[in-house]
Design a protein around this motif. Structure first.
Motif, PDB file in Angstrom:
ATOM      1  N   PRO A  62      -0.599  15.032  38.260  1.00  0.00           N
ATOM      2  CA  PRO A  62       0.282  14.041  37.972  1.00  0.00           C
ATOM      3  C   PRO A  62       0.514  14.354  36.480  1.00  0.00           C
ATOM      4  O   PRO A  62       1.719  13.505  36.248  1.00  0.00           O
ATOM      5  CB  PRO A  62      -0.255  12.794  38.478  1.00  0.00           C
ATOM      6  N   ILE A  63      -0.163  14.762  35.682  1.00  0.00           N
ATOM      7  CA  ILE A  63       0.056  14.499  34.484  1.00  0.00           C
ATOM      8  C   ILE A  63       1.198  15.578  34.117  1.00  0.00           C
ATOM      9  O   ILE A  63       2.007  15.168  33.094  1.00  0.00           O
ATOM     10  CB  ILE A  63      -1.111  14.918  33.382  1.00  0.00           C
ATOM     11  N   ALA A  64       1.321  16.565  34.795  1.00  0.00           N
ATOM     12  CA  ALA A  64       2.476  17.578  34.535  1.00  0.00           C
ATOM     13  C   ALA A  64       3.800  16.773  34.828  1.00  0.00           C
ATOM     14  O   ALA A  64       4.751  16.968  34.348  1.00  0.00           O
ATOM     15  CB  ALA A  64       2.232  18.817  35.674  1.00  0.00           C
ATOM     16  N   PHE A  65       3.809  15.863  36.071  1.00  0.00           N
ATOM     17  CA  PHE A  65       4.893  15.116  36.385  1.00  0.00           C
ATOM     18  C   PHE A  65       5.279  14.004  35.274  1.00  0.00           C
ATOM     19  O   PHE A  65       6.257  13.852  34.950  1.00  0.00           O
ATOM     20  CB  PHE A  65       4.814  14.485  37.554  1.00  0.00           C
ATOM     21  N   LEU A  66       4.033  13.613  34.836  1.00  0.00           N
ATOM     22  CA  LEU A  66       4.505  12.555  33.616  1.00  0.00           C
ATOM     23  C   LEU A  66       4.990  13.291  32.390  1.00  0.00           C
ATOM     24  O   LEU A  66       6.037  12.779  31.799  1.00  0.00           O
ATOM     25  CB  LEU A  66       3.031  12.042  33.189  1.00  0.00           C
ATOM     26  N   PHE A  67       4.706  14.529  32.004  1.00  0.00           N
ATOM     27  CA  PHE A  67       5.582  15.241  30.990  1.00  0.00           C
ATOM     28  C   PHE A  67       6.651  15.443  31.440  1.00  0.00           C
ATOM     29  O   PHE A  67       7.779  15.469  30.659  1.00  0.00           O
ATOM     30  CB  PHE A  67       4.516  16.588  30.718  1.00  0.00           C
ATOM     31  N   GLY A  68       6.980  15.967  32.652  1.00  0.00           N
ATOM     32  CA  GLY A  68       8.559  16.223  33.155  1.00  0.00           C
ATOM     33  C   GLY A  68       9.409  14.913  33.227  1.00  0.00           C
ATOM     34  O   GLY A  68      10.466  14.956  32.647  1.00  0.00           O
ATOM     35  N   LEU A  71       9.966  14.356  29.327  1.00  0.00           N
ATOM     36  CA  LEU A  71      11.031  15.583  28.977  1.00  0.00           C
ATOM     37  C   LEU A  71      12.522  15.159  29.079  1.00  0.00           C
ATOM     38  O   LEU A  71      13.373  15.286  28.393  1.00  0.00           O
ATOM     39  CB  LEU A  71      10.435  16.795  29.281  1.00  0.00           C
ATOM     40  N   THR A  72      12.800  14.876  30.439  1.00  0.00           N
ATOM     41  CA  THR A  72      13.925  14.540  31.028  1.00  0.00           C
ATOM     42  C   THR A  72      14.429  13.202  30.348  1.00  0.00           C
ATOM     43  O   THR A  72      15.512  13.298  30.092  1.00  0.00           O
ATOM     44  CB  THR A  72      13.832  14.384  32.526  1.00  0.00           C
ATOM     45  N   GLU A  73      13.717  12.256  30.191  1.00  0.00           N
ATOM     46  CA  GLU A  73      14.064  11.027  29.703  1.00  0.00           C
ATOM     47  C   GLU A  73      14.435  11.213  28.246  1.00  0.00           C
ATOM     48  O   GLU A  73      15.445  10.547  27.920  1.00  0.00           O
ATOM     49  CB  GLU A  73      12.777   9.993  29.855  1.00  0.00           C
ATOM     50  N   VAL A  74      13.873  11.832  27.437  1.00  0.00           N
ATOM     51  CA  VAL A  74      14.193  11.838  26.309  1.00  0.00           C
ATOM     52  C   VAL A  74      15.146  12.906  25.600  1.00  0.00           C
ATOM     53  O   VAL A  74      15.993  12.768  25.110  1.00  0.00           O
ATOM     54  CB  VAL A  74      12.724  11.953  25.261  1.00  0.00           C
ATOM     55  N   TYR A  75      14.708  14.371  26.218  1.00  0.00           N
ATOM     56  CA  TYR A  75      15.513  15.395  25.791  1.00  0.00           C
ATOM     57  C   TYR A  75      16.507  15.941  26.811  1.00  0.00           C
ATOM     58  O   TYR A  75      17.423  16.663  26.566  1.00  0.00           O
ATOM     59  CB  TYR A  75      14.500  16.546  25.682  1.00  0.00           C
ATOM     60  N   LEU A 160      13.369   1.765  33.167  1.00  0.00           N
ATOM     61  CA  LEU A 160      12.767   3.191  33.019  1.00  0.00           C
ATOM     62  C   LEU A 160      11.649   3.287  34.005  1.00  0.00           C
ATOM     63  O   LEU A 160      11.409   4.310  34.623  1.00  0.00           O
ATOM     64  CB  LEU A 160      12.081   3.175  31.575  1.00  0.00           C
ATOM     65  N   TRP A 161      10.803   2.147  34.498  1.00  0.00           N
ATOM     66  CA  TRP A 161       9.854   2.091  35.539  1.00  0.00           C
ATOM     67  C   TRP A 161      10.516   2.650  37.044  1.00  0.00           C
ATOM     68  O   TRP A 161       9.880   3.373  37.801  1.00  0.00           O
ATOM     69  CB  TRP A 161       9.099   1.003  35.801  1.00  0.00           C
ATOM     70  N   VAL A 219       7.505   7.349  25.571  1.00  0.00           N
ATOM     71  CA  VAL A 219       9.056   7.557  25.641  1.00  0.00           C
ATOM     72  C   VAL A 219       9.722   6.729  24.449  1.00  0.00           C
ATOM     73  O   VAL A 219      10.417   7.520  23.625  1.00  0.00           O
ATOM     74  CB  VAL A 219       9.521   7.269  26.740  1.00  0.00           C
ATOM     75  N   ALA A 220       8.977   5.639  24.180  1.00  0.00           N
ATOM     76  CA  ALA A 220       9.529   4.841  22.840  1.00  0.00           C
ATOM     77  C   ALA A 220       9.284   5.660  21.597  1.00  0.00           C
ATOM     78  O   ALA A 220      10.159   5.620  20.581  1.00  0.00           O
ATOM     79  CB  ALA A 220       8.932   3.577  22.887  1.00  0.00           C
ATOM     80  N   PHE A 221       8.192   6.259  21.515  1.00  0.00           N
ATOM     81  CA  PHE A 221       7.774   6.934  20.386  1.00  0.00           C
ATOM     82  C   PHE A 221       8.757   8.091  20.071  1.00  0.00           C
ATOM     83  O   PHE A 221       9.202   8.424  19.077  1.00  0.00           O
ATOM     84  CB  PHE A 221       6.383   7.372  20.227  1.00  0.00           C
ATOM     85  N   LEU A 222       8.858   8.887  21.079  1.00  0.00           N
ATOM     86  CA  LEU A 222       9.470  10.159  20.944  1.00  0.00           C
ATOM     87  C   LEU A 222      11.042   9.840  20.640  1.00  0.00           C
ATOM     88  O   LEU A 222      11.471  10.555  19.673  1.00  0.00           O
ATOM     89  CB  LEU A 222       9.289  11.032  22.219  1.00  0.00           C
ATOM     90  N   LYS A 223      11.694   8.730  21.515  1.00  0.00           N
ATOM     91  CA  LYS A 223      12.887   8.337  21.055  1.00  0.00           C
ATOM     92  C   LYS A 223      13.094   8.161  19.620  1.00  0.00           C
ATOM     93  O   LYS A 223      14.000   8.393  18.981  1.00  0.00           O
ATOM     94  CB  LYS A 223      13.470   7.629  22.050  1.00  0.00           C
ATOM     95  N   ARG A 224      12.226   7.276  19.036  1.00  0.00           N
ATOM     96  CA  ARG A 224      12.325   6.801  17.872  1.00  0.00           C
ATOM     97  C   ARG A 224      12.303   8.129  16.884  1.00  0.00           C
ATOM     98  O   ARG A 224      12.847   8.304  15.763  1.00  0.00           O
ATOM     99  CB  ARG A 224      11.298   5.945  17.604  1.00  0.00           C
TER     100      ARG A 224
END
Length: 244
Positions: A62-68, A71-75, A160-161, A219-224
């Motif tokens: 599931p960590i892979a899906f978390l990364f997915g 990635l989609t949400e931010v990039y 987001l949830w 997500v918040a960290f990366l978006k910022r």
């Protein structure tokens, strides 16, 4: 403080600080979870449900899906699709390497003979596990990214949830069903495969729910930091493309 840009223009020319790190982590988790974990059916006892059988890889996949999701949400979908293709080729190489190593003639000696037997047990079915992994992962991950990207537009970037859990629920259903039937049909009893698929799906979805606070923070960290919050309004959703 620099504000986050909500964009729907393809950011192919942009350079991101953290995308490559997430991509590498994504592929690492994917290869390990698909080659080390699925070959073992484990079990534990629950007070009401009794004995629950599950594939050991469910603890980490599931960590892979978390990364997915991240990635989609931010990039955006295209960057996640690129990561999926990287994972595809990584699994393909792992399968090829396993096939070569297992079929090499071992050197004389009791140690090498015992080691060869162990390698055949652990990696002898790797070609089938990898084939099931590649097909199931490819389909499930792209479905997950597609659903999340569409939900982001539908919810106007709110809740987001809903996007992470909803997309995972759909993507994991595709992934778990395809993988276990492709990899273990005829090896495990059909009843066990169905039980593992159901347990796998429930555990993965529950994992996503429990990981929601962590997802929000990342997500918040990366978006910022990346100054990016991508919306897939004009995206070409074809899965047969690597270029972003």
């Amino acid at each position: 403080m620099q504000s986050t840009v909500s964009s729907s223009v393809p950011p192919a020319a942009r350079k991101y600080r953290y995308y490559d790190f997430i991509l590498v982590a994504f592929v690492t988790v994917l290869v390990c979870a698909n080659l080390i974990g699925p070959g073992k059916a484990a079990q534990f006892e629950l007070p009401i449900l009794g004995t629950v059988v599950f594939g050991a890889g469910v603890l980490f996949f599931p960590i892979a899906f978390l990364f997915g999701d991240i990635l989609t949400e931010v990039y955006g979908y295209a960057h996640d699709r690129r990561a999926v293709w990287c994972g595809f080729f990584a699994l393909l190489f792992a399968a090829f390497m396993s096939l070569v190593v297992v079929n090499l003639t071992p050197a004389p000696g009791a140690h090498n003979t015992n080691l060869q037997s162990g390698l055949e047990i652990v990696f002898g079915n790797t070609w089938r596990i990898a084939a099931g992994s590649i097909i199931a992962f490819w389909c499930g991950s792209l479905v997950n990214a597609f659903v999340l990207a569409k939900l982001k537009i539908y919810t106007a970037g709110k809740y987001l949830w809903v996007r992470t859990i909803g997309s995972t629920a759909v993507g994991e259903a595709v992934d778990s069903t395809l993988f276990y039937f492709l990899a273990f049909y005829g090896i495990w009893p059909l009843k066990q495969i169905i039980a593992v698929v159901i347990a796998q799906y429930c555990i993965k979805t529950l994992w996503e729910i429990l990981a929601t606070p962590l997802t929000y923070r990342i997500v918040a960290f990366l978006k910022r930091k990346e100054n990016e919050d991508y919306y897939d309004r004009n995206t070409n959703f074809t899965p047969f493309r690597v270029k972003v």
